[in-house]
Design a protein around this motif. Structure first.
Motif, short mmCIF file in Angstrom:
data_model
loop_
_atom_site.label_atom_id
_atom_site.label_comp_id
_atom_site.label_asym_id
_atom_site.label_seq_id
_atom_site.Cartn_x
_atom_site.Cartn_y
_atom_site.Cartn_z
N ASN A 169 0.81 -1.23 0.00
CA ASN A 169 0.00 0.00 0.00
C ASN A 169 0.84 1.28 0.00
O ASN A 169 0.45 2.28 -0.60
CB ASN A 169 -1.02 -0.01 1.14
CG ASN A 169 -0.38 -0.11 2.50
OD1 ASN A 169 0.74 -0.61 2.65
ND2 ASN A 169 -1.08 0.35 3.50
N MET A 174 6.91 2.07 3.56
CA MET A 174 6.99 0.94 4.51
C MET A 174 8.40 0.35 4.52
O MET A 174 8.92 -0.05 5.56
CB MET A 174 5.97 -0.15 4.16
CG MET A 174 4.52 0.25 4.32
SD MET A 174 4.10 0.79 6.00
CE MET A 174 4.04 2.55 5.78
N LYS A 192 12.10 -7.85 1.21
CA LYS A 192 11.20 -8.67 0.38
C LYS A 192 9.96 -7.82 0.13
O LYS A 192 9.10 -7.67 1.00
CB LYS A 192 10.81 -9.94 1.14
CG LYS A 192 10.53 -11.16 0.28
CD LYS A 192 9.38 -11.03 -0.71
CE LYS A 192 8.04 -11.33 -0.11
NZ LYS A 192 6.93 -10.98 -1.03
N ALA A 194 6.29 -6.73 -1.54
CA ALA A 194 5.07 -7.48 -1.88
C ALA A 194 5.09 -7.77 -3.38
O ALA A 194 5.59 -6.97 -4.17
CB ALA A 194 3.83 -6.66 -1.51
N LEU A 224 7.05 -14.50 -4.32
CA LEU A 224 5.75 -14.73 -3.70
C LEU A 224 5.92 -14.89 -2.19
O LEU A 224 6.94 -15.42 -1.74
CB LEU A 224 5.10 -15.98 -4.29
CG LEU A 224 4.99 -15.99 -5.83
CD1 LEU A 224 4.23 -17.23 -6.29
CD2 LEU A 224 4.31 -14.72 -6.34
N GLU A 226 4.48 -16.91 -0.05
CA GLU A 226 4.61 -18.28 0.50
C GLU A 226 5.90 -18.95 0.04
O GLU A 226 6.29 -19.99 0.59
CB GLU A 226 3.38 -19.14 0.20
CG GLU A 226 2.94 -19.27 -1.22
CD GLU A 226 2.09 -18.10 -1.73
OE1 GLU A 226 1.43 -18.29 -2.75
OE2 GLU A 226 2.11 -17.00 -1.13
N GLY A 270 -2.74 -5.11 10.76
CA GLY A 270 -3.89 -4.34 10.29
C GLY A 270 -4.56 -3.47 11.34
O GLY A 270 -4.10 -3.36 12.48
N PHE A 404 -9.71 -2.94 3.73
CA PHE A 404 -8.54 -2.41 3.03
C PHE A 404 -8.93 -1.90 1.65
O PHE A 404 -8.31 -2.22 0.63
CB PHE A 404 -7.45 -3.48 2.94
CG PHE A 404 -6.08 -2.92 3.19
CD1 PHE A 404 -5.79 -2.27 4.37
CD2 PHE A 404 -5.07 -3.04 2.24
CE1 PHE A 404 -4.53 -1.74 4.62
CE2 PHE A 404 -3.81 -2.50 2.47
CZ PHE A 404 -3.54 -1.87 3.66
P1 NAD Z 1 0.10 -9.50 3.28
O1 NAD Z 1 0.23 -9.92 4.70
O2 NAD Z 1 -0.71 -10.32 2.37
O3 NAD Z 1 1.54 -9.38 2.61
C1 NAD Z 1 2.57 -8.64 3.24
C2 NAD Z 1 3.90 -9.22 2.84
O4 NAD Z 1 4.00 -10.53 3.36
C3 NAD Z 1 4.11 -9.33 1.32
O5 NAD Z 1 5.45 -9.01 1.01
C4 NAD Z 1 3.85 -10.79 1.07
O6 NAD Z 1 4.53 -11.30 -0.05
C5 NAD Z 1 4.40 -11.42 2.33
N1 NAD Z 1 3.87 -12.75 2.61
C6 NAD Z 1 2.69 -13.28 2.24
N2 NAD Z 1 2.60 -14.56 2.64
C7 NAD Z 1 3.74 -14.85 3.29
C8 NAD Z 1 4.24 -16.00 3.94
N3 NAD Z 1 3.54 -17.12 3.99
N4 NAD Z 1 5.46 -15.93 4.52
C9 NAD Z 1 6.19 -14.79 4.49
N5 NAD Z 1 5.77 -13.68 3.86
C10 NAD Z 1 4.56 -13.70 3.28
O7 NAD Z 1 -0.40 -7.99 3.34
P2 NAD Z 1 -0.70 -7.02 2.11
O8 NAD Z 1 -1.98 -7.46 1.51
O9 NAD Z 1 0.50 -6.86 1.26
O10 NAD Z 1 -0.90 -5.63 2.87
C11 NAD Z 1 -2.04 -5.29 3.51
C12 NAD Z 1 -1.92 -5.48 5.01
O11 NAD Z 1 -0.81 -4.73 5.52
C13 NAD Z 1 -3.12 -4.95 5.74
O12 NAD Z 1 -3.51 -5.87 6.72
C14 NAD Z 1 -2.60 -3.67 6.36
O13 NAD Z 1 -3.31 -3.23 7.48
C15 NAD Z 1 -1.21 -4.01 6.68
N6 NAD Z 1 -0.40 -2.81 6.89
C16 NAD Z 1 -0.02 -2.47 8.17
C17 NAD Z 1 0.73 -1.32 8.38
C18 NAD Z 1 1.20 -0.93 9.77
O14 NAD Z 1 2.10 -0.09 9.87
N7 NAD Z 1 0.64 -1.50 10.83
C19 NAD Z 1 1.08 -0.50 7.31
C20 NAD Z 1 0.67 -0.87 6.02
C21 NAD Z 1 -0.07 -2.03 5.82
#
Ligand code: NAD
Length: 499
Positions: A169, A174, A192, A194, A224, A226, A270, A404
Motif C-alpha cells: 500500500n 513501509m 522482500k 510485496a 511470492l 509463500e 492491520g 482495506f
Molecule cells: P500480506 O500480509 O498479504 O503481505 C505482506 C507481505 O507478506 C508481502 O510481502 C507478502 O509477499 C508477504 N507474505 C505473504 N505470505 C507470506 C508468507 N507465507 N510468509 C512470508 N511472507 C509472506 O499484506 P498485504 O496485503 O501486502 O498488505 C495489507 C496489510 O498490511 C493490511 O492488513 C494492512 O493493514 C497491513 N499494513 C499495516 C501497516 C502498519 O504499519 N501497521 C502498514 C501498512 C499495511
C-alpha cells in the motif's frame, strides 16, 4: 511531478521507463536461480508491465550468505557512524533526485495517484532515511548507575542479518521505515517487497549501491509470499524479521520463527480504526473532511484508515451529509492524471475482495448510501467508487474485518463511554481518533482507547519523530522515531570491575 504536467505527458514519461525486474543479490541484479518469474500487472489498466524474478529458497540462501558475510567482515557495521550517516544521506539525496521516476514506478505498480506518489511517498521515503542517517552519530550508549568500583556499559549492537517483509500500500515508505533504522545501526538488510509492488524496491537497491552502501548490506529479493517470504521467515541464519502486512501472515511469521531459530519478529499489522465524532465538535466541516479523507485517501488501502466512523446519535444525519459532500468532491480517476485524488485498487484479488465486502455489508443489513460499484471498467484497471454504509452495527463483519479498500462503515453511539466501548470492541488497536471541544473528554477518551496512536481533533497526524504501531492484533514493536532502533539492536551489558 509538477501539477502543470498533463496526463498525456505523464503517460509518455511512463512509456519511457525502464523496469528493474531481477533480484538484487550480492551487489548485482540476477534472475531467480530456477529462472521463474511472475507477472507485474498495473492496476491502472491491467497491462503486464514486466515479469519479475520469482525467488525461492536458493535465492534466499544466496542473499542470506551475502548478508552474513557483509555483517561478519564488518564492511558496514564497522564504519564510523558518521560515515554510515554520510552514505545514507547520499542515498536519500539520490531518492529525491529520482522523484519523477520512482513516483511513476509506484503509481504504475500499485495504482495510487501520481500526485501522492510525487508529493508524499518519495519525499517521505527520503526523509525517513535521512532522519535515521542523522541519528547514526547522535544516539549514545549508556553507563549504568552502579557501585563506585564498577563500570557497567549498556551497549547497542546491530542484530545481524535483518529481513524486512513489506506490503503494497505504501511500498517505498513501509520499506524506508525499516531500511533507515536497520542500516543506520549497522545491520545487513534483505528487503522482500510485496509481489504486487516490487518495482520501486528493485530500483532502490541500485540507488543504494550508487550511494556507496557496500555489497551484501542492502539486497532485494522479490517473490511470492509463500515462497520467498516463507524461506526468509524459516531461514536459520536470519536474526530478525521486521514485517508490515496482514495479521494472518504476521501469525505465520511467528510460527516460522518458533519452528526455526527463534529469530526476532516485529509485526505491524492491520487496523479497524474508530473515527469518533462527538456532538460538541467545534468544527464539524473539518471533522467531515477528515472522516472522508481518513477512509478514501490511498483508496482506503491504509492500515490506519478510519474505516469505522462513530458519530454521536444527535448529529449523525447532518454529519453524514457533510461527509458525503466531501467524498463527492474528490477527484476519482486515472492515477496518472495529476488531478486525480483517488486512484485504482492494487490488483484483481483485492478488487474482488473489496466488492465482496460491499455485497456482504448489504446482506448484513447495513444501508448503502454512496458508491458501492466498480468504476471505469473500460480502462482494464481496477476501480471502485468511494463507498459509504450507514446503520452499521459493530457486530457486522464490515465493522470487524479489515476491508482495506474505499469502504466506510458508519455507526452511532450515545456518549463518550459508549464510543470508547465500541471503538475498543475490535481485535485491532492500531489507531483511533476523537473530535470534541471538551478537553476533559479528549484526555479521558485518549487514555481509554486501546490503540498505538490516538488523534484528537485531527486524523493521521504524526511524523518521523513519533512512533507508530499497534496494540492487540495490530502487532507489536514500533516503526519511526528513535524507538524503532530497539528492533534492530541487541542490548549488551559490559560489566567491568575495577581493582
Ligand atoms: P500480506 O500480509 O498479504 O503481505 C505482506 C507481505 O507478506 C508481502 O510481502 C507478502 O509477499 C508477504 N507474505 C505473504 N505470505 C507470506 C508468507 N507465507 N510468509 C512470508 N511472507 C509472506 O499484506 P498485504 O496485503 O501486502 O498488505 C495489507 C496489510 O498490511 C493490511 O492488513 C494492512 O493493514 C497491513 N499494513 C499495516 C501497516 C502498519 O504499519 N501497521 C502498514 C501498512 C499495511
Amino acid at each position: 511531478m509538477s501539477a502543470a504536467l498533463s496526463i498525456d505527458s505523464i503517460k509518455s514519461q511512463a512509456e519511457g521507463l525502464d523496469f528493474r525486474n531481477q533480484a538484487f543479490i550480492a551487489g548485482a541484479y540476477r534472475d531467480a536461480a530456477d529462472g521463474r518469474t511472475f507477472d507485474c500487472i498495473s492496476p491502472v489498466d491491467g497491462r503486464v508491465l514486466t515479469r519479475i524474478a520469482s525467488c525461492g529458497e536458493a535465492d534466499v540462501d544466496l542473499a542470506v550468505q551475502a548478508a552474513r558475510a557483509a555483517f561478519e567482515d564488518g564492511r558496514w557495521r564497522n564504519f564510523a557512524p558518521a560515515k554510515r550517516k554520510r552514505i545514507l544521506q547520499i542515498f536519500a539525496d539520490l531518492i529525491l533526485s529520482h522523484t519523477t521516476e520512482l513516483a511513476l514506478l509506484e503509481t504504475l505498480d500499485m495504482g495510487k495517484p501520481i500526485t501522492d506518489s510525487t508529493r508524499i511517498d518519495v519525499p517521505a521515503t527520503a526523509n525517513c532515511i535521512r532522519w535515521y542517517a542523522e541519528a547514526a552519530d547522535k544516539v549514545y550508549d549508556e553507563v549504568a548507575p552502579t557501585a563506585e568500583n564498577i563500570i557497567a556499559m549498556l551497549r547497542r549492537e546491530p542484530v545481524g542479518v535483518v529481513v524486512a517483509i513489506v506490503p503494497w500500500n505504501f511500498p517505498m515508505i513501509m520499506a524506508a521505515w525499516k531500511i533507515g533504522p536497520a542500516l543506520a545501526t549497522g545491520n545487513s538488510l534483505i528487503l522482500k517487497p510485496a509481489e504486487q509492488s516490487s518495482l520501486t524496491a528493485l530500483r532502490l537497491a541500485e540507488l543504494a549501491a550508487e550511494a556507496g552502501i557496500p555489497e551484501g548490506v542492502f539486497q532485494v529479493v522479490p517473490g511470492l509470499g509463500e515462497e520467498a517470504g516463507q524461506a526468509l521467515g524459516r531461514h536459520m541464519d536470519v536474526d530478525a524479521i521486521a514485517f508490515t502486512g496482514s495479521g494472518e501472515v504476521g501469525k505465520l511469521l511467528l510460527k516460522y520463527s518458533g519452528e526455526s531459530n527463534m529469530k526476532r519478529v516485529a509485526l505491524e499489522c492491520g487496523g479497524k480504526t474508530p473515527h469518533i465524532v462527538m456532538s460538541d465538535t467545534a468544527d464539524l466541516d473539518a471533522a467531515a473532511n477528515a472522516a472522508a479523507w481518513g477512509i478514501f485517501f490511498n483508496q482506503g488501502e491504509v492500515c490506519n484508515a478510519g474505516s469505522r466512523l462513530l458519530v454521536e446519535e444527535s448529529i449523525k444525519e447532518e454529519f453524514l451529509e457533510k461527509v458525503q459532500g466531501v467524498a463527492r468532491s474528490m477527484r476519482f480517476g486515472n492515477p496518472l492524471d495529476p488531478e486525480t485524488q483517488v486512484g485504482a485498487i492494487v490488483d484483481q484479488d483485492q478488487f474482488q475482495k473489496v466488492l465482496s465486502y460491499i455485497g456482504l455489508g448489504a446482506e448484513e443489513g447495513a444501508q448503502l448510501i454512496m458508491g458501492g460499484k466498480q468504476a471505469m471498467a473500460e480502462s482494464g484497471g481496477f476501480y471502485i467508487e468511494p463507498t459509504i454504509f450507514d446503520r452499521v452495527d459493530n457486530t457486522m463483519r464490515i465493522a470487524q474485518e479489515e476491508i482495506f479498500g474505499p469502504v466506510l462503515s458508519t455507526l452511532t453511539f450515545k456518549d463518550g463511554e459508549d464510543a470508547v466501548r465500541i471503538g475498543n470492541d475490535t481485535i485491532y488497536g492500531l489507531a483511533a481518533a476523537v473530535w470534541t471541544n471538551d478537553v476533559n473528554k479528549a484526555h479521558k477518551m485518549a487514555k481509554a482507547l486501546r490503540a498505538g496512536s490516538v488523534w484528537i481533533n485531527c486524523f493521521d497526524g504524526g511524523d518521523i519523530t513519533t512512533p507508530f504501531g499497534g496494540y492487540k492484533q495490530s502487532g507489536f514493536g514500533r516503526d519511526k522515531s528513535l524507538h524503532a532502533l530497539d528492533k534492530y539492536t541487541e542490548l549488551k551489558t559490559i560489566w567491568i570491575e575495577l581493582h
